[in-house]
Design a protein around this motif. Structure first.
Motif, PDB file in Angstrom:
ATOM      1  N   CYS A 117      -5.516  -2.177 -23.709  1.00  0.00           N
ATOM      2  CA  CYS A 117      -6.806  -3.090 -22.477  1.00  0.00           C
ATOM      3  C   CYS A 117      -6.843  -4.573 -23.082  1.00  0.00           C
ATOM      4  O   CYS A 117      -7.250  -4.655 -21.265  1.00  0.00           O
ATOM      5  CB  CYS A 117      -8.676  -1.992 -23.289  1.00  0.00           C
ATOM      6  SG  CYS A 117      -8.203  -0.516 -23.282  1.00  0.00           S
ATOM      7  N   TRP A 118      -6.731  -4.941 -23.749  1.00  0.00           N
ATOM      8  CA  TRP A 118      -6.799  -6.148 -23.207  1.00  0.00           C
ATOM      9  C   TRP A 118      -5.158  -7.384 -23.894  1.00  0.00           C
ATOM     10  O   TRP A 118      -4.612  -7.886 -23.042  1.00  0.00           O
ATOM     11  CB  TRP A 118      -7.722  -7.286 -24.742  1.00  0.00           C
ATOM     12  CG  TRP A 118      -7.563  -6.714 -25.522  1.00  0.00           C
ATOM     13  CD1 TRP A 118      -7.633  -5.846 -26.609  1.00  0.00           C
ATOM     14  CD2 TRP A 118      -6.581  -7.632 -26.496  1.00  0.00           C
ATOM     15  NE1 TRP A 118      -7.863  -6.221 -27.996  1.00  0.00           N
ATOM     16  CE2 TRP A 118      -6.552  -6.850 -28.206  1.00  0.00           C
ATOM     17  CE3 TRP A 118      -5.965  -8.801 -26.708  1.00  0.00           C
ATOM     18  CZ2 TRP A 118      -6.786  -7.451 -29.499  1.00  0.00           C
ATOM     19  CZ3 TRP A 118      -4.788  -9.283 -28.065  1.00  0.00           C
ATOM     20  CH2 TRP A 118      -5.194  -8.550 -29.110  1.00  0.00           C
ATOM     21  N   PHE A 124     -12.895  -9.342 -19.450  1.00  0.00           N
ATOM     22  CA  PHE A 124     -13.969  -8.494 -19.859  1.00  0.00           C
ATOM     23  C   PHE A 124     -13.629  -7.568 -20.992  1.00  0.00           C
ATOM     24  O   PHE A 124     -14.659  -7.840 -21.775  1.00  0.00           O
ATOM     25  CB  PHE A 124     -13.924  -7.458 -18.660  1.00  0.00           C
ATOM     26  CG  PHE A 124     -15.071  -6.256 -18.546  1.00  0.00           C
ATOM     27  CD1 PHE A 124     -16.579  -6.595 -18.568  1.00  0.00           C
ATOM     28  CD2 PHE A 124     -14.834  -4.938 -19.002  1.00  0.00           C
ATOM     29  CE1 PHE A 124     -17.819  -5.907 -18.690  1.00  0.00           C
ATOM     30  CE2 PHE A 124     -15.130  -4.191 -19.776  1.00  0.00           C
ATOM     31  CZ  PHE A 124     -16.946  -4.008 -18.978  1.00  0.00           C
ATOM     32  N   ILE A 125     -12.657  -7.318 -20.975  1.00  0.00           N
ATOM     33  CA  ILE A 125     -12.441  -6.185 -21.836  1.00  0.00           C
ATOM     34  C   ILE A 125     -12.072  -7.253 -23.889  1.00  0.00           C
ATOM     35  O   ILE A 125     -12.300  -6.226 -24.355  1.00  0.00           O
ATOM     36  CB  ILE A 125     -11.195  -5.415 -22.000  1.00  0.00           C
ATOM     37  CG1 ILE A 125     -11.516  -4.510 -21.069  1.00  0.00           C
ATOM     38  CG2 ILE A 125     -10.918  -4.583 -23.606  1.00  0.00           C
ATOM     39  CD1 ILE A 125      -9.655  -3.548 -20.577  1.00  0.00           C
ATOM     40  N   CYS A 156     -15.800  -7.846 -25.190  1.00  0.00           N
ATOM     41  CA  CYS A 156     -15.622  -6.881 -25.233  1.00  0.00           C
ATOM     42  C   CYS A 156     -15.585  -7.265 -27.164  1.00  0.00           C
ATOM     43  O   CYS A 156     -15.923  -6.833 -27.893  1.00  0.00           O
ATOM     44  CB  CYS A 156     -15.624  -5.959 -25.029  1.00  0.00           C
ATOM     45  SG  CYS A 156     -17.011  -5.868 -23.630  1.00  0.00           S
ATOM     46  N   GLN A 157     -13.978  -7.450 -27.737  1.00  0.00           N
ATOM     47  CA  GLN A 157     -13.116  -7.422 -28.440  1.00  0.00           C
ATOM     48  C   GLN A 157     -14.160  -8.310 -29.238  1.00  0.00           C
ATOM     49  O   GLN A 157     -13.700  -7.898 -30.981  1.00  0.00           O
ATOM     50  CB  GLN A 157     -11.347  -7.470 -28.486  1.00  0.00           C
ATOM     51  CG  GLN A 157     -10.598  -7.599 -29.330  1.00  0.00           C
ATOM     52  CD  GLN A 157     -10.954  -5.914 -30.264  1.00  0.00           C
ATOM     53  OE1 GLN A 157     -10.318  -5.386 -29.624  1.00  0.00           O
ATOM     54  NE2 GLN A 157     -11.573  -5.768 -31.359  1.00  0.00           N
ATOM     55  N   ALA A 188     -16.682  -9.597 -29.862  1.00  0.00           N
ATOM     56  CA  ALA A 188     -17.796  -8.946 -29.977  1.00  0.00           C
ATOM     57  C   ALA A 188     -17.727  -8.003 -31.149  1.00  0.00           C
ATOM     58  O   ALA A 188     -19.057  -7.742 -32.210  1.00  0.00           O
ATOM     59  CB  ALA A 188     -19.119  -8.580 -28.784  1.00  0.00           C
ATOM     60  N   ILE A 189     -16.980  -6.818 -31.280  1.00  0.00           N
ATOM     61  CA  ILE A 189     -17.030  -6.002 -31.659  1.00  0.00           C
ATOM     62  C   ILE A 189     -16.594  -6.810 -33.468  1.00  0.00           C
ATOM     63  O   ILE A 189     -16.695  -6.328 -34.211  1.00  0.00           O
ATOM     64  CB  ILE A 189     -16.060  -5.207 -31.728  1.00  0.00           C
ATOM     65  CG1 ILE A 189     -15.981  -4.056 -29.818  1.00  0.00           C
ATOM     66  CG2 ILE A 189     -15.102  -3.753 -32.376  1.00  0.00           C
ATOM     67  CD1 ILE A 189     -15.187  -2.966 -29.907  1.00  0.00           C
TER      68      ILE A 189
END
Length: 333
Positions: free
Chosen positions: A202-203, A224-225, A228-229, A231-232
């Motif tokens: 995905c990234w 974008f991904i 999100c990574q 943030a995780i």
């Protein structure tokens, strides 16, 4: 005196204008010519024949003029001729399509024979039944200016995978000293199985493709991904109990229980924190390189639409939908 003997009051002498000598001479000449002319004499016929031009007769036997009637074709004949023309055009188009498909296969086979690139990642032994799924070569695919940052992202993915594995072991150790932590141990297994390949696909692969082909769409997917990574990573570094993460909160809560397990969990929490910091740094570096390449959101939209339109599956689906819609409309009429 004779001039004065005439009477001016007497009647004028009648003068005949045709008695003038010039007039009488012309009249006598024309009459003599007319008297001498005989239209029925042989000389006159020869003269007239020489002066007249004979009419040309058409060569060959003359045929009578025939009026040909025009025959209009019937509607059935017109429809049959139109159908025959359409069938001929369809056959010609199918022949050209077959030729183009044959040339395309030949070009693909030639390109494959010239540039044979076998998948080399993940590196597995030859005896393994599972074969590599991707091709990866930084020196061949990535320009020299982007090789360093691309390798750093690859090393970040490796660190990400190692961190998830350590998190699984830390949750296992936590579960051995506290049987109530079975949920954390189960979720740690899920995060390791799920996030390891998803992060690669995905990234990491999008940024690899973006550097390889200068693709704006791949850059936007990565941003974008990867955001999100990050943030995780922050959530995992915090370590909320019951979420399957050996973060700081979970590690500090175990200090009063088992010190060795708490230390292991703190090490994992440090790895999560390191991943978050490195991700922010690399995101900034990729963004600076992205601005130098001249990529834009409009260009990403164009690449996405072009990729969709040139996709064989999408073309087949669109053609099937169009044909079914045309058939239903024809049946409705």
């Amino acid at each position: 005196m004779s001039g004065f003997d005439t009477n001016p009051f007497a009647d004028p002498v009648d003068i005949n204008p045709f008695q003038d000598p010039s007039v009488t001479q012309l009249t006598n000449t024309s009459q003599s010519g007319l008297d001498e002319f005989n239209p029925f004499s042989e000389n006159s016929q020869l003269t007239n024949a020489a002066r007249t031009t004979p009419a040309t007769q058409p060569s060959g036997h003359s045929q009578p003029a025939v009026l040909q009637t025009s025959v209009e074709p019937t509607p059935q004949a017109v429809a049959a001729a139109a159908q025959a023309g359409l069938l001929q055009q369809q056959a010609e188009l199918e022949r050209k399509a077959a030729e183009l498909e044959k040339k395309e296969r030949e070009l693909q086979s030639n390109a494959a024979s010239i540039n044979t690139r076998q998948n080399n990642w993940p590196p597995l032994p030859k005896k393994c039944p599972i074969k590599p799924c991707f091709y990866q070569d930084f020196s061949a695919d990535i320009p020299a200016d982007y090789q360093r940052i691309c390798k750093m992202l690859y090393y970040l993915w490796m660190l990400h995978s190692i961190t998830l594995l350590l998190n699984l072991l830390a949750c296992l150790a936590w579960f051995t000293v506290d049987m109530q932590r079975g949920v954390d141990f189960g979720l740690s297994i899920l995060w390791f199985v799920l996030f390891t390949p998803c992060a690669f696909l995905c990234w990491y692969r999008p940024i690899y493709k973006a550097f390889r082909s200068d693709s704006s769409f791949s850059f936007f997917v990565f941003f974008f991904i990867f955001f999100c990574q990050i943030a995780i990573y922050i959530i995992q570094a915090v370590g909320i109990p019951g979420w399957g993460d050996s973060g700081w909160i979970a590690a500090l809560s175990e200090l009063h229980g088992n010190l060795a397990v708490a230390v292991i969990m703190m090490v994992v929490a440090g790895f999560f924190t390191l991943c978050a910091v490195l991700s922010l740094f690399l995101l900034k570096q990729v963004h600076s390189l992205y601005r130098r390449t001249g990529a834009s959101f409009q260009r990403a939209q164009e690449e996405f639409s072009q990729g969709i339109l040139t996709n064989r599956s999408f073309q087949n689906a669109a053609a099937g939908a169009a044909s079914s819609a045309a058939q239903s409309a024809f049946r409705g009429n």
